[in-house]
Design a protein around this motif. Structure first.
Motif, PDB file in Angstrom:
ATOM      1  N   VAL A 113      53.610  53.301 -34.660  1.00  0.00           N
ATOM      2  CA  VAL A 113      52.698  54.220 -35.344  1.00  0.00           C
ATOM      3  C   VAL A 113      51.412  54.361 -34.542  1.00  0.00           C
ATOM      4  O   VAL A 113      50.762  53.365 -34.214  1.00  0.00           O
ATOM      5  CB  VAL A 113      52.360  53.718 -36.762  1.00  0.00           C
ATOM      6  CG1 VAL A 113      51.414  54.686 -37.461  1.00  0.00           C
ATOM      7  CG2 VAL A 113      53.633  53.512 -37.581  1.00  0.00           C
ATOM      8  N   LEU A 114      51.050  55.603 -34.233  1.00  0.00           N
ATOM      9  CA  LEU A 114      49.771  55.903 -33.599  1.00  0.00           C
ATOM     10  C   LEU A 114      48.878  56.572 -34.633  1.00  0.00           C
ATOM     11  O   LEU A 114      49.185  57.665 -35.102  1.00  0.00           O
ATOM     12  CB  LEU A 114      49.937  56.829 -32.391  1.00  0.00           C
ATOM     13  CG  LEU A 114      48.598  57.233 -31.757  1.00  0.00           C
ATOM     14  CD1 LEU A 114      48.104  56.144 -30.832  1.00  0.00           C
ATOM     15  CD2 LEU A 114      48.700  58.565 -31.036  1.00  0.00           C
ATOM     16  N   ALA A 115      47.776  55.935 -35.000  1.00  0.00           N
ATOM     17  CA  ALA A 115      46.800  56.549 -35.901  1.00  0.00           C
ATOM     18  C   ALA A 115      45.763  57.290 -35.066  1.00  0.00           C
ATOM     19  O   ALA A 115      45.350  56.821 -34.002  1.00  0.00           O
ATOM     20  CB  ALA A 115      46.125  55.487 -36.756  1.00  0.00           C
ATOM     21  N   THR A 116      45.325  58.451 -35.555  1.00  0.00           N
ATOM     22  CA  THR A 116      44.336  59.241 -34.812  1.00  0.00           C
ATOM     23  C   THR A 116      42.925  58.737 -35.109  1.00  0.00           C
ATOM     24  O   THR A 116      42.019  59.495 -35.437  1.00  0.00           O
ATOM     25  CB  THR A 116      44.456  60.735 -35.149  1.00  0.00           C
ATOM     26  OG1 THR A 116      44.354  60.908 -36.576  1.00  0.00           O
ATOM     27  CG2 THR A 116      45.769  61.297 -34.647  1.00  0.00           C
ATOM     28  N   SER A 117      42.760  57.447 -34.976  1.00  0.00           N
ATOM     29  CA  SER A 117      41.471  56.770 -35.116  1.00  0.00           C
ATOM     30  C   SER A 117      41.475  55.626 -34.113  1.00  0.00           C
ATOM     31  O   SER A 117      42.361  54.769 -34.154  1.00  0.00           O
ATOM     32  CB  SER A 117      41.284  56.246 -36.534  1.00  0.00           C
ATOM     33  OG  SER A 117      40.089  55.518 -36.652  1.00  0.00           O
ATOM     34  N   ALA A 118      40.494  55.617 -33.216  1.00  0.00           N
ATOM     35  CA  ALA A 118      40.548  54.713 -32.069  1.00  0.00           C
ATOM     36  C   ALA A 118      39.896  53.361 -32.302  1.00  0.00           C
ATOM     37  O   ALA A 118      40.053  52.463 -31.485  1.00  0.00           O
ATOM     38  CB  ALA A 118      39.880  55.392 -30.859  1.00  0.00           C
ATOM     39  N   TYR A 119      39.154  53.204 -33.402  1.00  0.00           N
ATOM     40  CA  TYR A 119      38.295  52.036 -33.584  1.00  0.00           C
ATOM     41  C   TYR A 119      38.671  51.234 -34.825  1.00  0.00           C
ATOM     42  O   TYR A 119      39.345  51.725 -35.729  1.00  0.00           O
ATOM     43  CB  TYR A 119      36.832  52.488 -33.712  1.00  0.00           C
ATOM     44  CG  TYR A 119      36.319  53.256 -32.520  1.00  0.00           C
ATOM     45  CD1 TYR A 119      35.650  52.612 -31.486  1.00  0.00           C
ATOM     46  CD2 TYR A 119      36.509  54.631 -32.436  1.00  0.00           C
ATOM     47  CE1 TYR A 119      35.172  53.318 -30.388  1.00  0.00           C
ATOM     48  CE2 TYR A 119      36.040  55.348 -31.339  1.00  0.00           C
ATOM     49  CZ  TYR A 119      35.374  54.689 -30.319  1.00  0.00           C
ATOM     50  OH  TYR A 119      34.912  55.396 -29.231  1.00  0.00           O
ATOM     51  N   ALA A 120      38.158  50.008 -34.867  1.00  0.00           N
ATOM     52  CA  ALA A 120      38.362  49.141 -36.019  1.00  0.00           C
ATOM     53  C   ALA A 120      37.401  49.506 -37.143  1.00  0.00           C
ATOM     54  O   ALA A 120      36.207  49.664 -36.911  1.00  0.00           O
ATOM     55  CB  ALA A 120      38.151  47.681 -35.618  1.00  0.00           C
ATOM     56  N   SER A 121      37.923  49.653 -38.343  1.00  0.00           N
ATOM     57  CA  SER A 121      37.120  49.811 -39.559  1.00  0.00           C
ATOM     58  C   SER A 121      38.102  49.910 -40.709  1.00  0.00           C
ATOM     59  O   SER A 121      39.304  50.133 -40.499  1.00  0.00           O
ATOM     60  CB  SER A 121      36.233  51.063 -39.523  1.00  0.00           C
ATOM     61  OG  SER A 121      36.997  52.246 -39.611  1.00  0.00           O
ATOM     62  N   TYR A 122      37.596  49.783 -41.951  1.00  0.00           N
ATOM     63  CA  TYR A 122      38.490  49.938 -43.088  1.00  0.00           C
ATOM     64  C   TYR A 122      39.089  51.337 -43.097  1.00  0.00           C
ATOM     65  O   TYR A 122      40.306  51.515 -43.155  1.00  0.00           O
ATOM     66  CB  TYR A 122      37.763  49.661 -44.413  1.00  0.00           C
ATOM     67  CG  TYR A 122      38.620  50.053 -45.586  1.00  0.00           C
ATOM     68  CD1 TYR A 122      39.710  49.261 -45.959  1.00  0.00           C
ATOM     69  CD2 TYR A 122      38.389  51.240 -46.276  1.00  0.00           C
ATOM     70  CE1 TYR A 122      40.541  49.644 -47.004  1.00  0.00           C
ATOM     71  CE2 TYR A 122      39.213  51.621 -47.332  1.00  0.00           C
ATOM     72  CZ  TYR A 122      40.290  50.826 -47.683  1.00  0.00           C
ATOM     73  OH  TYR A 122      41.127  51.217 -48.696  1.00  0.00           O
ATOM     74  N   SER A 123      38.240  52.379 -43.029  1.00  0.00           N
ATOM     75  CA  SER A 123      38.737  53.752 -43.142  1.00  0.00           C
ATOM     76  C   SER A 123      39.512  54.184 -41.907  1.00  0.00           C
ATOM     77  O   SER A 123      40.349  55.079 -41.978  1.00  0.00           O
ATOM     78  CB  SER A 123      37.576  54.722 -43.397  1.00  0.00           C
ATOM     79  OG  SER A 123      36.609  54.623 -42.371  1.00  0.00           O
ATOM     80  N   GLY A 124      39.249  53.557 -40.768  1.00  0.00           N
ATOM     81  CA  GLY A 124      39.904  53.958 -39.527  1.00  0.00           C
ATOM     82  C   GLY A 124      41.128  53.153 -39.172  1.00  0.00           C
ATOM     83  O   GLY A 124      41.857  53.504 -38.246  1.00  0.00           O
ATOM     84  N   CYS A 125      41.378  52.062 -39.913  1.00  0.00           N
ATOM     85  CA  CYS A 125      42.551  51.250 -39.596  1.00  0.00           C
ATOM     86  C   CYS A 125      43.239  50.744 -40.866  1.00  0.00           C
ATOM     87  O   CYS A 125      44.332  51.169 -41.197  1.00  0.00           O
ATOM     88  CB  CYS A 125      42.171  50.080 -38.691  1.00  0.00           C
ATOM     89  SG  CYS A 125      43.594  49.071 -38.190  1.00  0.00           S
ATOM     90  N   ARG A 126      42.572  49.856 -41.597  1.00  0.00           N
ATOM     91  CA  ARG A 126      43.264  49.252 -42.738  1.00  0.00           C
ATOM     92  C   ARG A 126      43.714  50.274 -43.769  1.00  0.00           C
ATOM     93  O   ARG A 126      44.798  50.149 -44.353  1.00  0.00           O
ATOM     94  CB  ARG A 126      42.399  48.191 -43.412  1.00  0.00           C
ATOM     95  CG  ARG A 126      43.176  47.473 -44.513  1.00  0.00           C
ATOM     96  CD  ARG A 126      42.429  46.360 -45.192  1.00  0.00           C
ATOM     97  NE  ARG A 126      43.279  45.811 -46.249  1.00  0.00           N
ATOM     98  CZ  ARG A 126      44.170  44.834 -46.081  1.00  0.00           C
ATOM     99  NH1 ARG A 126      44.312  44.267 -44.897  1.00  0.00           N
ATOM    100  NH2 ARG A 126      44.915  44.419 -47.094  1.00  0.00           N
TER     101      ARG A 126
END
Length: 375
Positions: A113-126
């Motif tokens: 899975v590739l998420a279109t968010s490059a950084y760590a954060s709740y909204s950008g990863c979890r």
């Protein structure tokens, strides 16, 4: 198939994104999806939706994901990588659950899975991982055999992300009037988030003032600024700033805001600013409205020359980076040593989000991490 083109154990790639409306009638239903559970009245959503209505009710993000989907499929085919690529969104069609159901019925059992968010954060990863868990729970309730999903690592410092961003800055600087170019400052922008969410972003060891979210952005900004200096021979002062705040006024969010920053730069005599949206993979609504419309209008009001550099979008180098991330993770899963490309001081990110990484305010199951209920 040679090892450097072997995606085993993966049999498909899922491009996972945020989604956006594709017409005026979609705007409020889309925003209802985004804000579900928060009790926001429809009239307030219509006010928020004005940003979308300015652009005909269409967010550019879906077309940009179609372009990236095409770039990934072309890159994979050109390099002999036999891996189908699917696309699903969190908040609009094609919905993640529908796409994952399609992939499952197509026989795929191990999905990168590739998420279109490059950084760590709740909204950008979890939160993406929580959405994956929700989708898997739905498929399980339908009696389908569940695939295993593995989210690819953060790619903020991969050369295929940093390189196109750097070239975008160089082009934006070159587009400024010659008389202000050398003195231009760089404003690296990203989405503001609550300071509490920033402070707990990344693994527990990274928690603290700004957490991994701020440190990762600062590392990328420093890399780009250094590369621009090396290319031009000019030191352009820079700062990390924020945009797109959407929370309640009494809750602290990351600052300074881009518009406040432009006002302060102008007041201190800076002749020009290049806005560099390092926090965004493509030119979606936060870029088109908050930078190209709102911040640009503020700069015009001040009489401050500004330019906005490009995001990576469907750049072939970014597609190549995704291929690299897939093959790197595949080799690791097979127990084969793999080169992990990363620039800057932070090194390559973790493959598996550890327990306590980017915690939610209210704990929810999240797939593709050490705490996943799905093996």
């Amino acid at each position: 198939m040679s090892d450097d083109r072997d995606p085993t154990p993966y049999d498909a790639l899922l491009l996972l994104s945020f989604g956006g409306p594709e017409g005026p009638d979609d705007v409020v239903p889309f925003l209802e999806n985004v804000t579900r559970g928060r009790g926001i009245p429809t009239e307030r959503l219509k006010e928020v939706g004005q940003h979308y209505f300015l652009f005909g009710g269409v967010s550019p993000i879906n077309d940009q994901n179609r372009a990236l989907l095409g770039a990934l499929r072309k890159d994979f085919a050109d390099h002999g990588l036999d891996l189908p690529v699917y696309w699903g969104n969190r908040n609009w069609a094609p919905y993640l659950t529908d796409t994952l159901r399609e992939m499952t019925r197509d026989g795929h059992r191990r999905i990168a899975v590739l998420a279109t968010s490059a950084y760590a954060s709740y909204s950008g990863c979890r939160q993406y991982r929580e959405n994956l868990a929700d989708a898997l729970a739905t498929l399980e309730a339908e009696g389908l055999e569940l695939p295993r999903v593995d989210k690819l690592r953060h790619y903020f410092n991969h050369p295929g992300f940093v390189g196109p961003m750097t070239e975008g800055v160089l082009r934006a600087l070159a587009d400024l009037p010659a008389e202000v170019r050398e003195g231009a400052h760089l404003a690296f922008t990203t989405h503001s988030i609550p300071t509490a969410a920033a402070d707990t972003s990344g693994p527990v060891a990274d928690h603290g003032d700004g957490g991994a979210y701020v440190r990762q952005h600062l590392d990328v900004a420093r890399q780009i600024a250094d590369a621009v200096r090396a290319e031009t021979g000019t030191e352009h002062p820079w700062e990390l700033v924020y945009q797109s705040r959407s929370g309640a006024p009494h809750i602290p969010w990351l600052e300074p805001d881009i518009c406040d920053h432009l006002e302060e730069r102008h007041g201190s005599g800076v002749p020009a600013v290049v806005m560099v949206p390092i926090g965004f993979v493509s030119d979606h609504m936060e870029v088109l409205y908050d930078l190209d419309t709102e911040a640009t209008a503020k700069a015009a009001e001040l009489g401050l020359p500004v330019r906005r550099s490009a995001t990576v979008g469907a750049d072939p180098r970014f597609a190549e980076a995704v291929r690299d991330l897939v093959l790197e993770r595949a080799a690791t899963e097979r127990g084969v040593p793999a080169e992990r490309c990363a620039l800057g001081a932070l090194g390559p990110s973790h493959d598996l989000c550890p327990i306590g990484c980017c915690p939610a305010r209210a704990p929810r199951p999240a797939a593709a991490g050490a705490d996943s209920p799905y093996a």
